[in-house]
Design an enzyme around this catalytic site. Structure first.
Site, PDB file in Angstrom:
ATOM      1  N   SER A  92       4.538   7.076   2.229  1.00  0.00           N
ATOM      2  CA  SER A  92       5.262   5.734   2.613  1.00  0.00           C
ATOM      3  C   SER A  92       4.725   4.597   1.733  1.00  0.00           C
ATOM      4  O   SER A  92       3.496   4.500   1.304  1.00  0.00           O
ATOM      5  CB  SER A  92       4.936   5.543   4.099  1.00  0.00           C
ATOM      6  OG  SER A  92       5.300   6.546   4.794  1.00  0.00           O
ATOM      7  N   ASP A  99      -2.636   0.886   8.061  1.00  0.00           N
ATOM      8  CA  ASP A  99      -1.650   1.483   7.690  1.00  0.00           C
ATOM      9  C   ASP A  99      -0.296   1.253   8.759  1.00  0.00           C
ATOM     10  O   ASP A  99       0.444   2.054   8.963  1.00  0.00           O
ATOM     11  CB  ASP A  99      -2.001   3.100   7.983  1.00  0.00           C
ATOM     12  CG  ASP A  99      -2.926   3.548   6.942  1.00  0.00           C
ATOM     13  OD1 ASP A  99      -3.032   2.879   5.729  1.00  0.00           O
ATOM     14  OD2 ASP A  99      -3.820   4.471   7.182  1.00  0.00           O
ATOM     15  N   ASN A 134       0.945  -1.257  -0.121  1.00  0.00           N
ATOM     16  CA  ASN A 134       0.111  -0.071   0.068  1.00  0.00           C
ATOM     17  C   ASN A 134       0.865   1.148   0.241  1.00  0.00           C
ATOM     18  O   ASN A 134       1.932   1.239   0.802  1.00  0.00           O
ATOM     19  CB  ASN A 134      -1.030   0.222   1.231  1.00  0.00           C
ATOM     20  CG  ASN A 134      -1.949   1.290   1.051  1.00  0.00           C
ATOM     21  OD1 ASN A 134      -2.438   1.424   0.293  1.00  0.00           O
ATOM     22  ND2 ASN A 134      -2.125   2.058   2.430  1.00  0.00           N
ATOM     23  N   HIS A 145       0.858   5.212   1.373  1.00  0.00           N
ATOM     24  CA  HIS A 145       0.032   6.233   2.466  1.00  0.00           C
ATOM     25  C   HIS A 145       0.787   7.517   2.234  1.00  0.00           C
ATOM     26  O   HIS A 145       1.770   7.617   2.445  1.00  0.00           O
ATOM     27  CB  HIS A 145       0.125   5.456   3.620  1.00  0.00           C
ATOM     28  CG  HIS A 145      -0.854   6.184   4.645  1.00  0.00           C
ATOM     29  ND1 HIS A 145      -2.257   6.158   4.645  1.00  0.00           N
ATOM     30  CD2 HIS A 145      -0.487   7.126   5.521  1.00  0.00           C
ATOM     31  CE1 HIS A 145      -2.705   6.838   5.650  1.00  0.00           C
ATOM     32  NE2 HIS A 145      -1.659   7.562   6.231  1.00  0.00           N
TER      33      HIS A 145
HETATM   34  C1  GAR Z   1      -2.855   8.993  -3.011  1.00  0.00           C
HETATM   35  O1  GAR Z   1      -2.459  10.125  -2.580  1.00  0.00           O
HETATM   36  C2  GAR Z   1      -2.699   7.724  -2.068  1.00  0.00           C
HETATM   37  O2  GAR Z   1      -1.469   7.797  -1.289  1.00  0.00           O
HETATM   38  C3  GAR Z   1      -3.716   7.764  -1.254  1.00  0.00           C
HETATM   39  O3  GAR Z   1      -4.730   8.141  -2.083  1.00  0.00           O
HETATM   40  C4  GAR Z   1      -4.166   8.892  -3.291  1.00  0.00           C
HETATM   41  C5  GAR Z   1      -4.556   8.293  -4.587  1.00  0.00           C
HETATM   42  O4  GAR Z   1      -4.297   9.183  -5.672  1.00  0.00           O
HETATM   43  N1  GAR Z   1      -3.989   6.480  -0.453  1.00  0.00           N
HETATM   44  C6  GAR Z   1      -4.593   6.670   0.801  1.00  0.00           C
HETATM   45  O5  GAR Z   1      -4.784   7.638   1.156  1.00  0.00           O
HETATM   46  C7  GAR Z   1      -4.806   5.302   1.039  1.00  0.00           C
HETATM   47  N2  GAR Z   1      -5.094   5.299   2.757  1.00  0.00           N
HETATM   48  P1  GAR Z   1      -4.281   8.511  -7.133  1.00  0.00           P
HETATM   49  O6  GAR Z   1      -5.494   7.630  -7.471  1.00  0.00           O
HETATM   50  O7  GAR Z   1      -4.114   9.574  -8.008  1.00  0.00           O
HETATM   51  O8  GAR Z   1      -3.029   7.496  -7.292  1.00  0.00           O
END
Ligand code: GAR
Length: 220
Positions: A145, A154, A116, A118
């Site tokens: 991370s 997480d 994942n 985060h």
């Molecule tokens: C990213 O910032 C990722 O780190 C976050 O969602 C966004 C997805 O962007 N993930 C989380 O918050 C998971 N808990 P994307 O769809 O443009 O890749």
């Protein structure tokens, strides 16, 4: 012969990517796949309007949609999701903005091959609204991370982090945009390590053959 067994014959690590939204991290993984020694064999979304599905289709990657709204329980949804993923027999499952809490059965099934990303410097700011919480806490640095997924939200072993300085003028949006840029370099780096067989999860946490983990890179 399934797509993934074709890929295994070619010796490349096969990856299923799960998304819920824009899929900009998915795009960075698509763009780095050849160089990184892995192939994305499928993209699965729980949201019909996830732009990441369009990105995958443009790249010629099979897609699947599985709405969690069609299932009575988290466990039922996760079992159906596992059925879809396992058709591709992936070496690795990558969560790229997949906004679902996963059941114990799901996490156990993919233990050691589930990553994942985060948007915080874990273990700081697990959970949601990370950028606002980082600003509220007046931290000097913030970032992203990549970690192995375990049952703790997480909370699995951290593999790598990229950090950036927080400016006094930052808003949650400006901070999110700069962190996202770092995510786009960070995630392909870690998936490339996994594809090369250099990275694994052990009883003691994340282990890399050559690099002390968590690998933390600071950018200005
Ligand atoms: C990213 O910032 C990722 O780190 C976050 O969602 C966004 C997805 O962007 N993930 C989380 O918050 C998971 N808990 P994307 O769809 O443009 O890749």
């Amino acid at each position: 012969m399934t797509i993934s067994s074709d890929q295994r014959a070619s010796g490349r690590c096969s990856v299923v990517v799960l998304i819920s939204g824009s899929g900009s991290n998915l795009q960075s993984l698509i763009d780095s796949a050849d160089e990184g020694g892995y192939s994305i064999c499928a993209v699965v979304s729980n949201k019909a309007d996830a732009f990441g599905l369009t990105r995958a289709q443009k790249a010629g990657i099979p897609t699947a949609l599985l709405s969690h709204l069609a299932f009575a329980t988290r466990e039922d949804f996760d079992l159906a999701l596992m059925d879809i993923i396992d058709q591709y027999e992936p070496d690795l499952v990558v969560l790229a903005g997949f906004m679902r809490i996963l059941s114990a059965a799901f996490v156990t099934h993919y233990a050691g091959r589930l990553l994942n990303i985060h948007p915080s410097l874990l273990p700081e700011f697990a959970g949601v609204n990370t950028h606002q919480r980082a600003l509220d806490a007046k931290v000097a640095r913030h970032g992203a991370s990549v970690h192995f997924v375990t049952e703790e939200l997480d909370g699995g072993p951290v593999i790598a982090r990229h950090s950036i300085p927080v400016a006094e003028t930052d808003t949650p949006e400006s901070l999110a945009a700069r962190v996202l840029q770092q995510e786009h370099a960070l995630y392909p780096k870690v998936v490339t390590w996994f594809a090369a067989g250099e990275l694994r999860m052990t009883d003691n946490g994340a282990h890399h053959m050559r690099i002390k983990l968590p690998d933390t890179q600071d950018f200005d």
